[in-house]
Structures are given as structure tokens and as C-alpha cells.
Write an enzyme that holds these catalytic residues in place. Structure first.
Site, mmCIF file in Angstrom:
data_model
loop_
_atom_site.group_PDB
_atom_site.id
_atom_site.type_symbol
_atom_site.label_atom_id
_atom_site.label_comp_id
_atom_site.label_asym_id
_atom_site.label_seq_id
_atom_site.Cartn_x
_atom_site.Cartn_y
_atom_site.Cartn_z
ATOM 1 N N LYS A 39 0.858 -1.187 0.000
ATOM 2 C CA LYS A 39 0.000 0.000 0.000
ATOM 3 C C LYS A 39 0.891 1.231 0.000
ATOM 4 O O LYS A 39 1.799 1.351 0.829
ATOM 5 C CB LYS A 39 -0.884 -0.029 1.265
ATOM 6 C CG LYS A 39 -1.885 1.102 1.322
ATOM 7 C CD LYS A 39 -3.180 0.733 0.608
ATOM 8 C CE LYS A 39 -4.077 1.923 0.358
ATOM 9 N NZ LYS A 39 -3.761 2.692 -0.875
ATOM 10 N N LYS B 7 5.465 2.149 -3.055
ATOM 11 C CA LYS B 7 5.371 3.502 -3.625
ATOM 12 C C LYS B 7 5.609 3.372 -5.124
ATOM 13 O O LYS B 7 6.314 2.456 -5.554
ATOM 14 C CB LYS B 7 6.455 4.406 -3.007
ATOM 15 C CG LYS B 7 6.155 5.864 -3.081
ATOM 16 C CD LYS B 7 5.245 6.320 -1.959
ATOM 17 C CE LYS B 7 4.762 7.732 -2.181
ATOM 18 N NZ LYS B 7 3.970 8.229 -1.051
ATOM 19 N N ASP C 61 -0.569 10.764 -4.607
ATOM 20 C CA ASP C 61 0.523 11.433 -3.875
ATOM 21 C C ASP C 61 0.790 12.710 -4.685
ATOM 22 O O ASP C 61 -0.085 13.127 -5.460
ATOM 23 C CB ASP C 61 1.757 10.520 -3.784
ATOM 24 C CG ASP C 61 2.836 11.080 -2.866
ATOM 25 O OD1 ASP C 61 2.537 11.342 -1.688
ATOM 26 O OD2 ASP C 61 3.980 11.301 -3.322
ATOM 27 N N SER D 89 -7.579 5.256 3.762
ATOM 28 C CA SER D 89 -7.464 4.450 2.534
ATOM 29 C C SER D 89 -7.722 2.982 2.855
ATOM 30 O O SER D 89 -8.367 2.265 2.091
ATOM 31 C CB SER D 89 -6.068 4.588 1.933
ATOM 32 O OG SER D 89 -5.985 5.772 1.190
HETATM 33 P P1 NDP Z 1 -1.263 20.029 -1.699
HETATM 34 O O1 NDP Z 1 -0.626 20.043 -3.030
HETATM 35 O O2 NDP Z 1 -2.743 19.979 -1.573
HETATM 36 O O3 NDP Z 1 -0.787 21.307 -0.857
HETATM 37 C C1 NDP Z 1 0.552 21.639 -0.683
HETATM 38 C C2 NDP Z 1 0.572 23.047 -0.106
HETATM 39 O O4 NDP Z 1 1.911 23.348 0.269
HETATM 40 C C3 NDP Z 1 0.139 24.111 -1.116
HETATM 41 O O5 NDP Z 1 -0.589 25.102 -0.447
HETATM 42 C C4 NDP Z 1 1.476 24.658 -1.631
HETATM 43 O O6 NDP Z 1 1.417 25.988 -2.072
HETATM 44 C C5 NDP Z 1 2.281 24.583 -0.348
HETATM 45 N N1 NDP Z 1 3.726 24.607 -0.572
HETATM 46 C C6 NDP Z 1 4.439 24.046 -1.556
HETATM 47 N N2 NDP Z 1 5.740 24.345 -1.412
HETATM 48 C C7 NDP Z 1 5.826 25.121 -0.321
HETATM 49 C C8 NDP Z 1 6.886 25.787 0.322
HETATM 50 N N3 NDP Z 1 8.133 25.693 -0.140
HETATM 51 N N4 NDP Z 1 6.615 26.533 1.432
HETATM 52 C C9 NDP Z 1 5.358 26.634 1.899
HETATM 53 N N5 NDP Z 1 4.305 26.042 1.317
HETATM 54 C C10 NDP Z 1 4.543 25.306 0.220
HETATM 55 O O7 NDP Z 1 -0.583 18.798 -0.931
HETATM 56 P P2 NDP Z 1 -1.107 18.024 0.341
HETATM 57 O O8 NDP Z 1 -1.669 18.973 1.328
HETATM 58 O O9 NDP Z 1 -1.909 16.868 -0.107
HETATM 59 O O10 NDP Z 1 0.266 17.391 0.879
HETATM 60 C C11 NDP Z 1 1.209 18.171 1.583
HETATM 61 C C12 NDP Z 1 2.290 17.249 2.086
HETATM 62 O O11 NDP Z 1 1.723 16.229 2.903
HETATM 63 C C13 NDP Z 1 3.101 16.483 1.016
HETATM 64 O O12 NDP Z 1 4.406 16.329 1.524
HETATM 65 C C14 NDP Z 1 2.426 15.123 0.966
HETATM 66 O O13 NDP Z 1 3.286 14.110 0.500
HETATM 67 C C15 NDP Z 1 2.093 14.935 2.447
HETATM 68 N N6 NDP Z 1 1.020 13.993 2.708
HETATM 69 C C16 NDP Z 1 -0.227 14.195 2.177
HETATM 70 C C17 NDP Z 1 -1.247 13.316 2.465
HETATM 71 C C18 NDP Z 1 -2.634 13.561 1.976
HETATM 72 O O14 NDP Z 1 -3.523 12.783 2.356
HETATM 73 N N7 NDP Z 1 -2.882 14.578 1.199
HETATM 74 C C19 NDP Z 1 -1.002 12.097 3.269
HETATM 75 C C20 NDP Z 1 0.314 12.017 3.824
HETATM 76 C C21 NDP Z 1 1.285 12.928 3.518
HETATM 77 P P3 NDP Z 1 0.647 26.426 -3.417
HETATM 78 O O15 NDP Z 1 -0.803 26.449 -2.999
HETATM 79 O O16 NDP Z 1 1.194 27.764 -3.711
HETATM 80 O O17 NDP Z 1 0.951 25.385 -4.451
#
Ligand code: NDP
Length: 439
Positions: free
Chosen positions: A90, A126, A166, A372
Site C-alpha cells: 500500500k 510507492k 501522492d 485508505s
Molecule cells: P497540496 O498540493 O494539496 O498542498 C501543498 C501546499 O503546500 C500548497 O498550499 C502549496 O502551495 C504549499 N507549498 C508548496 N511548497 C511550499 C513551500 N516551499 N513553502 C510553503 N508552502 C509550500 O498537498 P497536500 O496537502 O496533499 O500534501 C502536503 C504534504 O503532505 C506532502 O508532503 C504530501 O506528501 C504529504 N502527505 C499528504 C497526504 C494527503 O492525504 N494529502 C497524506 C500524507 C502525507 P501552493 O498552494 O502555492 O501550491
């Protein structure tokens, strides 16, 4: 470090010196679980570590994409099935130009431990491609997903390997991947991929799962490390994880005073989350469009904001040692990671030296993969669970993760701020126990 652990780590690094990401992940995890091998010298003869660090299978395939202008491009497709001793493989699919075998091995290795920590029957995997959906047309993304699934379909399936989204693989891509698999396999399987839209047998709470789950865990931590005044929180990012983390924080009476995106951050004592949702979820806009508070360009972690809890939900390596120092100066007492590996190692060491509670993403963001799993269960049983039922299961899972960390702290006499070591030790024990039972 235990001599067996050191030997295997050196052998691995010499075997693939070019795989920097994978070698870094091995080093980080193995260093923190070395004590297990001090207590169990028999594991060397059983070759436990060799099994732990070697992926079961790596599937590689070519993915062709015909661009709208008729040009043909070829990308690499991968699925790293790392370890299925705890349950079916997974883990998400990542479409990003930085994807390569080393990155996916590192993520699959980490995922094995994260999934084990949930207490649910999931192994680690992955996959993905060095294709980047940014700048591609809707039709090109659809064609890419179809071509990717041609290479992947025979290696995944219910009860075998279940991918999810992802980075670069959101609801739109999952939808295309789902349709492509159905076309190839022509069967009634539903639980071969998760994160599906509700109308295609997805699960309620999946959207909120990672953020809500993080706050359920945080709530347990605060019982042990109480904060006696109104709790002030800053969150980086304003994507899926950040928004639902903020929502649950507010619901539980915490005050979210700052959020950010890739360009800048806002500070607002009366944060209007609904407005942020409209900007980010509906308009796909920038945080600079937020009409209240104060907007600055740059990272929220360079700002001077008094707060108690920092929740990085943006991207990898957002916080280096300088930003960690700034956070401590601003009064932060707990750092809990929503993103995967947003803190550099120096930053983590600095927190622990300064008695800051540090909770790694492996424990804190495990709510997403947990729901999930509940989606797979609903598909297997041909059931649809209501919001409350899935939310309750999520909460129970996060409390269980916390309990396992506490047990590891007690067993290995760890500092009560060090959830990194606790999470690594607790999850490694689960994977090793299952590996032994399978022998
Ligand atoms: P999204 O793409 O929905 O959101 C990412 C956010 O982070 C956006 O607002 C983006 O900005 C911002 N961002 C990107 N780069 C930077 C930076 N350098 N500094 C500050 N903010 C930044 O992703 P998710 O919320 O889904 O995921 C975020 C993280 O969590 C990732 O690492 C992902 O792998 C991890 N994760 C997510 C899960 C999930 O269920 N979604 C589960 C487990 C882990 P902008 O809006 O400008 O693009």
C-alpha cells in the site's frame, strides 16, 4: 551503532552509492532502531536487517505519451513493492520530474514503517513516474494515466497491491487511472486503488483524513505536554493537509494564527478558513488574494509570530536549522509534521536539544493511509460507511499510534519529546515481528 546494523548499512551504501535518497532514508531509520539489534543478537543470523532493507519487487516500465501537437514522449514508470509482511502492498503514486528509483525506494521503505504503525494490515509500497502533470493539457494527462496503467495493471489489485494518490496524483488522476484499470481488467474489483471519488466507491472522510488524524494525535500529545493558555498554532501550506488540520484545530478550540503557500504567508488573529478554502479549493488561487490579516512573501518560518505549535504541511525540507532556531525563539513547544520530511535533520536535532516535542510525519500524517485502508475494507465488504463511523475509526487509529509511541518511550527509556525515535522503534518492532512469523 550496533555492529550488525553498521555492517549492513555500509554494505547497502556501497551497493548503490548513487541512490542518495534511499541511502539517506536507510541511515536515518537504522540509526534510530539500532538498539533493537543490541537486544536481539539472534537477528543477525536470521538476516532480519537484510530483509528489512531490500525491496521485495521493483517493477519498471516505459510510459509513452502522445502530446497534443503529435510529438511522442517517453517516461519511466515504477512500482516499488517494498515489504508485504504486515499486509498488502500500500502506498501512493507520485508524478513529478524528480521521481526516480532511489526516491521511490526511500518512500516505499518509509511507507512500510508508517503503515505498520497504524496497526492496520498494510505493507509498504510507492510508485510513480518522472512525468509532471503541470503544464500538460487535460487530454494529455488522461492519455498519460491510460498509458501508465497499461504498465501497472498486472502488478496491482485487491489483496495484492493497492496504490493511491501522492504529489501530482490528485482526484483527477485517480479518476483516470481508475477508468483505465477497469477498461484493461474488465472485472468488478473496486479496491485496487484508493482515494476514489465517492460515486466510484471512495470513502467519506478521505479528504479530511490526514489533517483531522494529525490533530487527533496532537490532542493526545497535549495531554502529556499540556499548554496552560489558549493554544496558538501556525501551519505552513494551504493544501489538503493544511486546510483540514486548521479546521480540526479550530474545532478543538485552538487558535490558528498563520498559514502559508509556496509564495508567502498570512498572519491573522481571526483567520477566515472558509475564505482560504474558496481561494485554494475552488479558485486554485494564491494566498495573496486573502482579503484580511497581513500578507508577506517568503516562508512563515522566517516570521516573528508568537505561537505554541508549528505544523509544517507544505513540502520536504521546508525547515532548516535557522528556521528551527526562529521557531524556538518564537515560543514554539511542539512541532508536528503534516508533510513528509519537512524538517531537515539539523532542525530535528535542534528541537530535541531544546526540549521541543517533535512528531515525525510517519506518525502524524498516517491518517490518510488509514482511511485508505477503510476504503479498501468498504470495497471488500461491498459496504458504504457513514462519516461518523469512518471518523471514529480514524480517531481510534491515531490514539493507537500515540499509545504505541508511549510504549516505545517506556521500553527504550526515551525522552518524552522524542516521538521520532519512538515511532521508528514501535513500527520497526511490528515489521520485524511479522517478518519472523513469516519465516
Ligand atoms: P497540496 O498540493 O494539496 O498542498 C501543498 C501546499 O503546500 C500548497 O498550499 C502549496 O502551495 C504549499 N507549498 C508548496 N511548497 C511550499 C513551500 N516551499 N513553502 C510553503 N508552502 C509550500 O498537498 P497536500 O496537502 O496533499 O500534501 C502536503 C504534504 O503532505 C506532502 O508532503 C504530501 O506528501 C504529504 N502527505 C499528504 C497526504 C494527503 O492525504 N494529502 C497524506 C500524507 C502525507 P501552493 O498552494 O502555492 O501550491
Amino acid at each position: 551503532m550496533n555492529s550488525y546494523v553498521e555492517k549492513i548499512l555500509n554494505e547497502e551504501i556501497n551497493k548503490h552509492p548513487e541512490e542518495l535518497e534511499f541511502n539517506q532514508a536507510l541511515e536515518e531509520v537504522l540509526k534510530t532502531i539500532s538498539v533493537i539489534f543490541d537486544n536481539h543478537p539472534e537477528y543477525e543470523e536470521m538476516k532480519i536487517l537484510e530483509k528489512l532493507v531490500t525491496p521485495d519487487n521493483i517493477v519498471k516500465f516505459k510510459v509513452d505519451l502522445k502530446r497534443d501537437n503529435g510529438d511522442l514522449e517517453t517516461y519511466d514508470g515504477y512500482r516499488v513493492q517494498f515489504n508485504n509482511s504486515v499486509g498488502v502492498y500500500k502506498g501512493g503514486l507520485r508524478f513529478n520530474s524528480h521521481v526516480n528509483e532511489s526516491v521511490l525506494k526511500a518512500l516505499g521503505f518509509e511507507q512500510t514503517f508508517k503503515n505498520a504503525l497504524t496497526g492496520l494490515a498494510m505493507g509498504g509500497a510507492k510508485g510513480g513516474s518522472n512525468f509532471d502533470p503541470k503544464g500538460k493539457s487535460e487530454e494529455e494527462i488522461k492519455r498519460f494515466c491510460e498509458s501508465f496503467m497499461q504498465g501497472l495493471a498486472n502488478h496491482i489489485g485487491e489483496g495484492k497491491d493497492v496504490p493511491a494518490g501522492d504529489l501530482g496524483v490528485g482526484a483527477r488522476e485517480i479518476n483516470y487511472l481508475y477508468d483505465a484499470y477497469k477498461k484493461i481488467k474488465n472485472n468488478d474489483e473496486e479496491g485496487f486503488i484508493t482515494g476514489k471519488p465517492i460515486e466510484k466507491n471512495g470513502s467519506l472522510v478521505r479528504k479530511e483524513a490526514t489533517g483531522y488524524g494529525l490533530v487527533y494525535l496532537l490532542n493526545e500529545i497535549i495531554k502529556i505536554h499540556p499548554i496552560s493558555h489558549e493554544i496558538r498554532v501556525i501551519i505552513s501550506g494551504s493544501g489538503n493537509v493544511a486546510i483540514y488540520t486548521a479546521e480540526k484545530c479550530k474545532e478543538l478550540g485552538m487558535k490558528v494564527v498563520g498559514m502559508s503557500d509556496s509564495k508567502g504567508y498570512i498572519i491573522d488573529e481571526n483567520l477566515d478558513l472558509e475564505q482560504i478554502k474558496v481561494i485554494k479549493e475552488q479558485k486554485r488561487g494564491k494566498l495573496s488574494e486573502y482579503s484580511k490579516g497581513i500578507y508577506h512573501e517568503g516562508s512563515i518560518y522566517d516570521a516573528e509570530i508568537k505561537a505554541d505549535i508549528a505544523i509544517p504541511c507544505g513540502c520536504q525540507n521546508e525547515i532548516d536549522i535557522k528556521r528551527a532556531q526562529n521557531l524556538v525563539k518564537n515560543g514554539i513547544k511542539i512541532v508536528i509534521e503534516g508533510a513528509n520530511m519537512p524538517d531537515e535533520n539539523d532542525a530535528i536535532r535542534y528541537y530535541l536539544k531544546n526540549n521541543i516535542v517533535f512528531v515525525p510525519g510517519k506518525a502524524a500524517n498516517a491518517g490518510g493511509v488509514s482511511v485508505s485502508f477503510f476504503e479498501m475494507e468498504q470495497n471488500r465488504l461491498k459496504e458504504k460507511w457513514n462519516f461518523e463511523k469512518v471518523d471514529t475509526l480514524l480517531k481510534t487509529t491515531m490514539i493507537n499510534i500515540h499509545n504505541q509511541c508511549l510504549e516505545a518511550m517506556k521500553e527504550y527509556k526515551l525522552d518524552s519529546h522524542d516521538y521520532l525515535r519512538a515511532a521508528n522503534l514501535a513500527s520497526a518492532k511490528i515489521v520485524i515481528d511479522k517478518l519472523i512469523k513469516r519465516q
